[in-house]
Enzyme design. Structure first.
Site, PDB file in Angstrom:
ATOM      1  CB  CYS A 234      -1.057   0.147   1.382  1.00 12.09           C
ATOM      2  SG  CYS A 234      -0.122   0.144   2.698  1.00 12.09           S
ATOM      3  NE  ARG A 239      -3.805   2.592   2.867  1.00 13.13           N
ATOM      4  CZ  ARG A 239      -3.576   3.577   1.735  1.00 13.13           C
ATOM      5  NH1 ARG A 239      -4.842   3.783   1.072  1.00 13.13           N
ATOM      6  NH2 ARG A 239      -2.754   4.160   1.446  1.00 13.13           N
TER       7      ARG A 239
END
Lengths: 280, 99
Positions: A234, A239
């Site tokens: 990410c 994430r």
């Protein structure tokens, strides 16, 4: 791997707040949410000041991890239940981190802090102090779940690269999630051959994970080749920990790595190939 | 970093509104500001872009790009959404009413 081994429901959590051997840990980048109200009995870990080395851009080493868990009152035999804000991003990051150092008995609270709050479940501001332990990490970092930059460059065209950022970040229109200022040094775009499956597609609005069937359909539909190893990335790595959790822990794919550093590193590599625009 | 910074209407120092597209506003319920709501920014295709928690005075803020955006708020007391169109960089204000 099945869901029950890696994920607990809010109902289970609420019934086990006082169970011996179960430790709830709230993980956030800043702990103001915790200080304003946390799950009763939960300790806090500050991802930025406690899990990251204060000088070098890397994780704390094995010794520092052992000291941290000892100070928090977590023992080797404890079941650690992680939860946090940001749809469990940092909790998933911490989950991956606990696995790196071999703590097998760790679970995520499905939906994290958001689902807990939306359900109106108990939170309090009591100070939590657990007696110190002497925690011993099982092994040094398990690099079978951690990708480094050269491995990522070598994966272009060979392995699945899953970019879990938003479509606008993938396309190079913005450089950070939209709740943050956009002035940063990296070049925008994505790693060539990466597919874009935003982490959010794996979660419901309330922050809980979608069903295994929905998740399988999501990644297959996006062109993930189940016969190949996968690297998720990410902007920083939290994430993509969420997606690593989905692919490796929920769907049981054998070879999935998270790329810590992600676009903040890759987008600054001199000469590394970058692609712009969205996929057709 | 990806953690949600404190939500205020005051922009961080150095924010250049000739380059940045900032969406800011307040979540309200029954006319009053609503803190603790999960405020989500969706792009023109309905895709999740970011999420913050509204401050005690109901405020939120996003750094986006020109385009059409939907702001959706989720709270124990209900949901609400609003659309905002940003034609160019600058500051855009939106109110989301939860019911």
């Amino acid at each position: 791997m099945s869901r029950e081994n890696v994920l607990v429901t809010p109902d289970w959590a609420e019934q086990n707040l006082d169970t011996d051997g179960v430790v709830f840990v709230e993980v956030d980048e800043d702990t103001t949410a915790y200080d304003a109200g946390h799950i009763p009995g939960a300790v806090k870990i500050n991802w930025k000041t406690e899990l990251q080395d204060p000088v070098i851009r890397d994780f704390v080493d094995k010794g520092a991890f052992e000291k941290l868990l000892s100070d928090k009152g977590i023992s080797n035999d404890d079941t650690v239940v992680l939860y946090g804000g940001n749809n469990n991003w940092f909790a998933a990051y911490a989950y991956w981190y606990f696995k790196l150092y071999g703590h097998d008995n760790v679970k995520l609270l499905d939906g994290g802090r958001k689902k807990w709050e939306l359900d109106g479940r108990p939170l309090n501001t009591d100070e939590v102090k657990r007696p110190a332990t002497s925690y011993t990490a099982k092994h040094d970092q398990d690099t079978s779940i951690r990708a480094f930059r050269q491995e990522v460059v070598d994966a272009i065209g060979n392995k699945n690269l899953v970019d879990v950022r938003s479509p606008d970040e993938f396309a190079g229109k913005i450089l950070a999630p939209a709740h943050l200022p956009q002035e940063v040094a990296q070049r925008p775009g994505h790693i060539p051959t990466a597919i874009n499956v935003p982490w959010s597609k794996a979660a419901n609005d309330d922050g809980t994970f979608k069903s295994d069937d929905e998740l399988r359909a999501l990644y297959e539909g996006a062109g993930l080749d189940n016969g190949k190893p996968t690297i998720a990335y990410c902007r920083i790595g939290e994430r993509s920990s969420h997606t690593w959790f989905v692919l490796h822990e929920l769907l049981g794919q054998p070879d999935v790595k998270n790329y810590d550093g992600s676009w903040t590193e890759y987008g600054s590599l001199v000469g590394a190939p970058i692609e712009l625009g969205s996929k057709g | 970093m990806c953690g949600a910074p404190e939500q205020t209407q005051v922009l961080p120092p150095g924010t250049d509104l000739s380059k940045q597209t900032v969406l800011t506003g307040t979540v309200r319920a029954e006319g009053e500001p609503l803190g603790g709501a999960y405020v989500r920014l969706l792009d023109g295709t309905g895709e999740f872009t970011a999420e913050v928690v509204s401050s005690a005075s109901g405020q939120f803020r996003f750094f986006a790009a020109p385009g059409t955006w939907t702001v959706r708020a989720l709270h124990r007391s209900g949901v609400g959404e609003a659309t905002v169109t940003a034609d160019a960089p600058g500051l855009y204000t939106v109110t989301v009413t939860v019911s």
